[in-house]
Motif scaffolding. Structure first.
Motif, mmCIF file in Angstrom:
data_model
loop_
_atom_site.group_PDB
_atom_site.id
_atom_site.type_symbol
_atom_site.label_atom_id
_atom_site.label_comp_id
_atom_site.label_asym_id
_atom_site.label_seq_id
_atom_site.Cartn_x
_atom_site.Cartn_y
_atom_site.Cartn_z
ATOM 1 N N THR A 71 -43.477 -8.821 -11.525
ATOM 2 C CA THR A 71 -44.093 -8.868 -12.850
ATOM 3 C C THR A 71 -44.662 -10.242 -13.171
ATOM 4 N N ASP A 72 -44.040 -11.306 -12.667
ATOM 5 C CA ASP A 72 -44.481 -12.661 -12.982
ATOM 6 C C ASP A 72 -44.309 -13.573 -11.773
ATOM 7 N N VAL A 73 -45.254 -14.498 -11.618
ATOM 8 C CA VAL A 73 -45.146 -15.572 -10.636
ATOM 9 C C VAL A 73 -45.417 -16.878 -11.371
ATOM 10 N N LEU A 74 -44.493 -17.830 -11.254
ATOM 11 C CA LEU A 74 -44.560 -19.068 -12.016
ATOM 12 C C LEU A 74 -44.510 -20.260 -11.070
ATOM 13 N N VAL A 75 -45.380 -21.234 -11.324
ATOM 14 C CA VAL A 75 -45.413 -22.457 -10.519
ATOM 15 C C VAL A 75 -45.179 -23.639 -11.450
ATOM 16 N N ASN A 76 -44.054 -24.335 -11.251
ATOM 17 C CA ASN A 76 -43.736 -25.518 -12.050
ATOM 18 C C ASN A 76 -44.059 -26.812 -11.317
ATOM 19 N N GLY A 77 -44.356 -26.701 -10.018
ATOM 20 C CA GLY A 77 -44.658 -27.859 -9.195
ATOM 21 C C GLY A 77 -44.880 -27.406 -7.768
ATOM 22 N N PRO A 78 -45.267 -28.305 -6.879
ATOM 23 C CA PRO A 78 -45.589 -27.895 -5.503
ATOM 24 C C PRO A 78 -44.430 -27.263 -4.744
ATOM 25 N N HIS A 79 -43.179 -27.613 -5.098
ATOM 26 C CA HIS A 79 -42.010 -27.038 -4.419
ATOM 27 C C HIS A 79 -41.101 -26.314 -5.405
ATOM 28 N N ASP A 80 -41.707 -25.806 -6.463
ATOM 29 C CA ASP A 80 -40.921 -25.179 -7.535
ATOM 30 C C ASP A 80 -41.636 -23.904 -7.991
ATOM 31 N N VAL A 81 -41.516 -22.846 -7.189
ATOM 32 C CA VAL A 81 -42.186 -21.571 -7.437
ATOM 33 C C VAL A 81 -41.134 -20.507 -7.704
ATOM 34 N N TRP A 82 -41.367 -19.702 -8.747
ATOM 35 C CA TRP A 82 -40.411 -18.675 -9.158
ATOM 36 C C TRP A 82 -41.110 -17.322 -9.249
ATOM 37 N N VAL A 83 -40.340 -16.262 -9.041
ATOM 38 C CA VAL A 83 -40.885 -14.912 -9.085
ATOM 39 C C VAL A 83 -39.902 -14.003 -9.820
ATOM 40 N N ASP A 84 -40.447 -13.051 -10.558
ATOM 41 C CA ASP A 84 -39.633 -12.084 -11.314
ATOM 42 C C ASP A 84 -40.017 -10.682 -10.880
ATOM 43 N N HIS A 85 -39.030 -9.924 -10.429
ATOM 44 C CA HIS A 85 -39.245 -8.526 -10.061
ATOM 45 C C HIS A 85 -38.810 -7.585 -11.181
ATOM 46 N N GLY A 86 -38.702 -8.108 -12.400
ATOM 47 C CA GLY A 86 -38.295 -7.299 -13.525
ATOM 48 C C GLY A 86 -36.822 -7.402 -13.847
ATOM 49 N N ASP A 87 -36.080 -8.125 -12.999
ATOM 50 C CA ASP A 87 -34.637 -8.256 -13.221
ATOM 51 C C ASP A 87 -34.220 -9.720 -13.318
ATOM 52 N N GLY A 88 -35.144 -10.583 -13.677
ATOM 53 C CA GLY A 88 -34.819 -11.999 -13.819
ATOM 54 C C GLY A 88 -35.529 -12.858 -12.796
ATOM 55 N N LEU A 89 -35.661 -14.146 -13.106
ATOM 56 C CA LEU A 89 -36.380 -15.075 -12.236
ATOM 57 C C LEU A 89 -35.533 -15.496 -11.039
ATOM 58 N N ARG A 90 -36.206 -15.591 -9.882
ATOM 59 C CA ARG A 90 -35.579 -16.100 -8.670
ATOM 60 C C ARG A 90 -36.542 -17.070 -7.989
ATOM 61 N N ARG A 91 -35.993 -18.119 -7.416
ATOM 62 C CA ARG A 91 -36.830 -19.102 -6.738
ATOM 63 C C ARG A 91 -37.437 -18.492 -5.472
ATOM 64 N N ALA A 92 -38.715 -18.739 -5.265
ATOM 65 C CA ALA A 92 -39.409 -18.251 -4.077
ATOM 66 C C ALA A 92 -39.514 -19.371 -3.047
ATOM 67 N N GLY A 93 -39.755 -18.990 -1.811
ATOM 68 C CA GLY A 93 -39.851 -19.983 -0.747
ATOM 69 C C GLY A 93 -41.237 -20.581 -0.587
ATOM 70 N N THR A 94 -42.189 -20.178 -1.401
ATOM 71 C CA THR A 94 -43.569 -20.661 -1.289
ATOM 72 C C THR A 94 -43.641 -22.145 -1.625
ATOM 73 N N ARG A 95 -44.408 -22.900 -0.820
ATOM 74 C CA ARG A 95 -44.564 -24.331 -1.032
ATOM 75 C C ARG A 95 -46.045 -24.705 -1.002
ATOM 76 N N PHE A 96 -46.399 -25.719 -1.787
ATOM 77 C CA PHE A 96 -47.743 -26.283 -1.775
ATOM 78 C C PHE A 96 -47.698 -27.653 -1.101
ATOM 79 N N ALA A 97 -48.851 -28.100 -0.603
ATOM 80 C CA ALA A 97 -48.910 -29.392 0.078
ATOM 81 C C ALA A 97 -48.601 -30.544 -0.869
#
Length: 385
Positions: A71-97
């Motif tokens: 439902t949501d993808v949130l980026v707070n910084g290059p190594h701080d990405v979060w994803v919500d599948h409808g049951d709460g936010l969880r940190r994702a492994g995606t990284r930016f340079a």
């Protein structure tokens, strides 16, 4: 997702520069072949998807957006990405340079939505071509670097039986919901963010008879009801020059001239509430809309706040809403489960304001069935054949 070599990506971008703004997979595949690289069919398909994400999608976030149930993808910084599948936010492994890569992606996605994002215009609220809602901010508003919030568009097409099987409402309420729709009650579906308002709205629209013409008005196309005669209208934001805007208010007024049997407003969130109430007070029965609210009892205050944006005084809002609306259906979400928690009637309060009175409540569990209050029998007698 397969990484795309920057040199290859630059070559593909140059080959597409004279083509459409948003190339399809065929154009991307042709550009990749023309680069001279030897690619098998599987490698070509992987690179096409990756190139699409980098050129016309959300780059490294695209895979998260396409994940089922997101439902949501949130980026707070290059190594701080979060994803919500409808049951709460969880940190994702995606990284930016680095921070510059986050900013570059935010700027590019804003451009895809027809908006600008830079130091002079550091905040953007836009819709991407696939309907995903983008909100982003860069320096100086975001002093630690660009931040991105993406809300995923999921077209709501479940019918009412499917929702009942999923535990969205007690089976005992099916005849009431069906009677409200077929009896042409004016319905307001309320709830917080992510409670399933659009999903329930689409299911209710699917109960409308096949001989009726439905006009839907939305910011972006989310309603996909199972019905043979639906005309969908979507708002348009102004472009970078500030022109070309078509508001929800414009569309509701226009819908009245399109011979509607039903007008359905996907989400009422501003001055368009005036047009909605006027429409429902001028013979357009059976209308439906959604509104954000924390409880059914809070709907009067919410409508007053929205109508104030249209310059409507409190007394006028109460009078119009009491005459226009029949029933409020309020949704809640708990532990990832979305359910119909309240059915409430709408009418004038003794003080002259607007009164929304719950007549049935449910906590979303099978163990504890619905509870009923004064007014439930009157609602059933009026709307259930």
């Amino acid at each position: 997702m397969t990484a795309v070599d920057p040199t290859l990506l630059a070559d593909v971008r140059s080959r597409l520069s004279s083509g459409p703004d948003l190339p399809d997979d065929t154009a991307l595949a042709q550009a990749l072949r023309a680069s001279g690289r030897l690619l098998g069919s599987e490698a070509l398909a992987d690179l096409t998807r990756a190139a699409r994400a980098e050129l016309t999608g959300a780059g490294p976030l695209q895979e998260l957006l396409e994940s089922p149930g997101v439902t949501d993808v949130l980026v707070n910084g290059p190594h701080d990405v979060w994803v919500d599948h409808g049951d709460g936010l969880r940190r994702a492994g995606t990284r930016f340079a680095g921070p510059s890569a986050v900013r570059a992606l935010a700027v590019r996605m804003a451009a895809l939505g027809g908006q600008r994002l830079d130091d002079a215009s550091p905040v953007v609220d836009a819709r991407l071509p696939d309907g995903t809602r983008l909100h982003a901010a860069v320096e100086p508003v975001a002093p630690h670097g660009a931040v991105i919030a993406l809300r995923v568009l999921r077209q709501a097409s479940l019918d009412l039986p499917a929702l009942i099987r999923g535990g969205a409402a007690p089976a005992a309420w099916v005849p009431v919901l069906d009677g409200l729709v077929r009896g042409r009650a004016n319905l307001l579906v309320t709830g917080g963010t992510g409670t399933g308002k659009t999903t329930l709205l689409a299911a209710l629209v699917g109960l409308v008879g096949d001989d009726e013409r439905i006009i839907t008005v939305e910011e972006a196309r989310e309603l996909a009801p199972v019905h043979p005669h639906v005309v969908a209208l979507a708002a348009r934001r102004p472009n970078v020059e500030g022109v070309g805007e078509v508001t929800l208010s414009d569309l509701v007024r226009g819908a009245l001239r399109m011979r509607p049997d039903r007008i359905v407003l996907g989400e009422c969130r501003g001055a368009e509430v005036r047009e909605l109430l006027l429409a429902l007070n001028t013979g357009h029965d059976g209308g439906m809309a959604t509104v954000h609210a924390n409880a059914a009892e809070h709907v009067p205050a919410r409508l007053e706040a929205l109508a104030a944006l249209a310059g409507m005084p409190r007394a006028a809002v109460a009078a119009q809403a009491a005459a226009a609306l029949d029933v409020v259906l309020h949704l809640r979400r708990r532990a990832g489960v979305r359910y119909l928690a309240q059915i409430a009637t709408v009418g004038a309060a003794p003080s002259g304001g607007l009164a929304v009175r719950p007549v049935a409540t449910w906590d979303g569990t099978c163990a504890d069935g619905p509870r009923y209050a004064a007014g439930w029998d009157d609602l059933v007698d009026r709307w259930v054949p």
